[in-house]
Design an enzyme around this catalytic site. Structure first.
Site, short mmCIF file in Angstrom:
data_model
loop_
_atom_site.label_atom_id
_atom_site.label_comp_id
_atom_site.label_asym_id
_atom_site.label_seq_id
_atom_site.Cartn_x
_atom_site.Cartn_y
_atom_site.Cartn_z
N ASP A 1 -1.56 5.22 7.74
CA ASP A 1 -1.16 3.87 8.12
C ASP A 1 0.42 3.98 7.75
OD1 ASP A 1 -0.47 2.48 5.38
OD2 ASP A 1 -2.67 3.49 5.19
N ASP B 1 1.84 1.59 5.90
CA ASP B 1 1.88 0.59 4.78
C ASP B 1 2.00 -0.89 5.18
OD1 ASP B 1 1.60 0.58 2.05
OD2 ASP B 1 3.65 0.02 1.78
N1 ADE Z 1 -3.75 4.72 0.80
C1 ADE Z 1 -3.89 4.96 2.19
N2 ADE Z 1 -2.95 4.00 2.58
C2 ADE Z 1 -2.31 3.54 1.70
C3 ADE Z 1 -1.34 2.32 1.42
N3 ADE Z 1 -0.79 1.92 2.50
N4 ADE Z 1 -0.93 2.10 0.04
C4 ADE Z 1 -1.59 2.29 -0.80
N5 ADE Z 1 -2.51 3.50 -0.68
C5 ADE Z 1 -2.88 3.83 0.60
#
Ligand code: ADE
Length: 267
Positions: A207, A209
């Site tokens: 992703d 974040d």
């Molecule tokens: N693990 C996978 N995506 C994450 C994110 N955006 N923030 C923290 N841990 C994660």
């Protein structure tokens, strides 16, 4: 007979099994039980242990993983090299979902986690370069060998969780040099160093974040879905890397405790 292994893979979210024909072992440690029983099998002539970081049913959230028991259990089996796949959020637009990154640095933003074995004595390990250089090269070569492009280097910011970050936090992590963010990279890496193990993460971006610029923020559903879509590629890279890791160690990791008086013997 006591089971043994040379190399371990600590599987992250969505990677709950790795090895075919493996035997399963319950391992006790002075720090309690590890996240799950350890499974062991031979891969490319090497004895490989697999431990799902969150447990195979994902019962341990990132802030409650028994990190000390996990690394101690692996070392007690004979493991000296650890590969550590994990799901991460990308902190830069070019590091979008599906990108593999082999980080070279870490920023710890966790709080309150036990992050040492040594509550007595003077044991201060060097941690300037948190990851094994040989493990990093091996993972990058294994990815290239499978036609999987993997980014060489980048700073992993590790947050306490279990919530995801705010947009302001996410922007700040990018501003201070972060490339990816996750919740499990610390204290796993430093505990490995405190046991003189080689430790190398391979991060799969699931992703962007908190949206990086102005996109949608990350959701748990997205993290698990993207990880699931990429587990076959990840598994292939890990198995090739395991078979390619040199049996002898001439990296600095194995010498991390040289000249230090330990308050107790290591397993
Ligand atoms: N693990 C996978 N995506 C994450 C994110 N955006 N923030 C923290 N841990 C994660």
């Amino acid at each position: 007979m006591r089971p043994t292994a040379d190399i371990a893979v600590i599987g992250g979210s969505g990677l709950y099994a790795l090895l075919e024909g493996a035997t399963e072992h319950q391992v006790e440690t002075p720090y309690g039980e590890p996240s799950d029983p350890v499974t062991i099998a031979e891969v490319g002539g090497r004895r490989v242990a697999f431990l799902p970081r969150h447990g195979r049913d994902h019962r341990h959230p990132p802030h409650l993983i028994p990190y000390r028991a996990n690394l101690w259990a692996l070392r007690s089996l004979g493991v000296r090299q650890v590969l550590a796949p994990c799901a991460v959020g990308g902190l830069r637009p070019e590091l979008g979902p599906g990108t593999f990154v082999v980080p070279d640095q870490l920023i710890d933003r966790t709080s309150g986690r036990v992050q040492t074995y040594y509550d007595r004595g003077a044991v201060h390990v060097t941690f300037a370069d948190p990851y094994c250089p040989v493990g990093r090269r091996t993972l990058l070569d294994a990815a290239a060998g499978r036609g999987v492009s993997a980014v060489d280097g980048g700073t992993m910011v590790v947050v306490e969780g279990p919530r995801f970050s705010t947009r302001a936090e996410s922007r700040w992590f990018t501003a201070i040099g972060g490339a990816v963010v996750n919740m499990t990279g610390h204290p796993e890496a430093v505990l490995a160093r405190e046991l003189a193990l080689c430790y190398t993460p391979i991060a799969l971006v699931t992703d962007l974040d908190a949206g990086v610029e102005s996109g949608e923020s990350v959701t748990q559903e997205e993290v698990f879905r993207v990880f699931g879509e990429n587990t076959d590629r990840l598994r292939g890279v890990l198995l090739d890397a395991v078979a390619a890791l040199p049996a002898g160690r001439d990296c600095p990791c194995g010498r991390a405790l040289d000249g230090i008086t330990l308050p107790f013997p290591l397993p």
